[in-house]
Design an enzyme around this catalytic site. Structure first.
Site, PDB file in Angstrom:
ATOM      1  N   GLU A  75      53.535 -18.692  52.339  1.00 27.49           N
ATOM      2  CA  GLU A  75      52.335 -18.325  51.584  1.00 27.49           C
ATOM      3  C   GLU A  75      52.406 -18.805  50.129  1.00 27.49           C
ATOM      4  OE1 GLU A  75      52.348 -14.197  52.952  1.00 27.49           O
ATOM      5  OE2 GLU A  75      50.712 -14.692  54.288  1.00 27.49           O
ATOM      6  N   TYR A 121      43.224   4.256  36.151  1.00 24.80           N
ATOM      7  CA  TYR A 121      44.269   3.232  36.272  1.00 24.80           C
ATOM      8  C   TYR A 121      43.904   2.142  37.267  1.00 24.80           C
ATOM      9  CZ  TYR A 121      47.370   5.294  32.932  1.00 24.80           C
ATOM     10  OH  TYR A 121      47.900   5.729  31.754  1.00 24.80           O
TER      11      TYR A 121
HETATM   12 ZN   LIG Z   1      50.735 -12.442  54.007  1.00 23.98          ZN
END
Ligand SMILES: [Zn+2]
Length: 215
Positions: A75, A121
């Protein structure tokens, strides 16, 4: 210990913490961090975040050449696209975290602003989280979709897959992606219960005070 040795230890310790809390399982999830010399340390392909070896992290030089360690995550295009478009990015974290993925599957989730504004947040640490469509894992088109945001968003959600968040350093990227997962969990817990959201004025106050990427 050299600063790179410390960074390697920090990556493995934070990855283990993420794994042990069930924020990503199996060999899913990956991390990249900028080194002092402009290179990158990246978690290897097929490795579990729970048992990374600091010596085997993939090491790239400043020109993007692999100069040590194991093969990087498949990735990598996700990570590269963030560094290319956000000069402030010092780390990128990607997880297959359950509640974020669940929220990406629901028909009324807004692709331009995936998380409902439920907590201060969530807004402060993430800004607007853009949801990208489904891509086959490793498809370089994922990187192109992130480049298409022109560096205006620090956090994206890949539908049917998981979130990717860039931060100025590893700690801030990890804290931000944890906030994303917790906000997704809150959105699911309160779904159908008509939860009160932050008002537009409250959001505007946070955006101005904390320089949030919202517009
Ligand atoms: Zn992934």
């Amino acid at each position: 210990m050299s600063s790179e040795a410390r960074l390697r230890e920090q990556i493995c310790a934070m990855a283990r913490s993420i794994f042990e809390r069930g924020l990503t399982g199996g060999s899913s999830g990956n991390i990249s961090v900028r080194t002092e010399d402009g290179g990158l340390l990246v978690t290897p392909t097929g490795s579990s975040m729970g048992s990374l070896d600091p010596a085997r992290l993939s090491r790239f030089d400043a020109s993007g050449r692999l100069i040590g360690g194991d093969e990087p995550t498949k990735e990598m295009p996700l990570h590269a696209a963030f560094y290319e478009t956000r000069s402030t990015a010092g780390a990128v974290v990607h997880l297959h975290s359950c509640h974020s993925v669940a929220l990406s599957l629901l028909p009324d989730t807004d692709p331009d602003n995936m998380l409902p504004p439920l907590t201060a947040y969530g807004v402060m640490k993430l800004g607007k989280v853009v949801m990208l469509p489904y891509f086959m894992p490793g498809d370089p088109a994922m990187g192109d979709a992130i480049r298409g945001l022109a560096g205006k968003r620090s956090a994206v959600m890949l539908a049917h897959h998981g979130p990717v968040v860039a931060g100025k350093d590893l700690e801030s990227a990890v804290y931000a992606i944890e906030e994303l997962e917790e906000t997704a969990k809150l959105a699911l817990l309160t779904r159908g219960l008509n939860p009160k959201r932050l008002t537009d004025a409250q959001i505007r106050g946070l955006v101005t005070r904390f320089n949030v990427e919202w517009d």
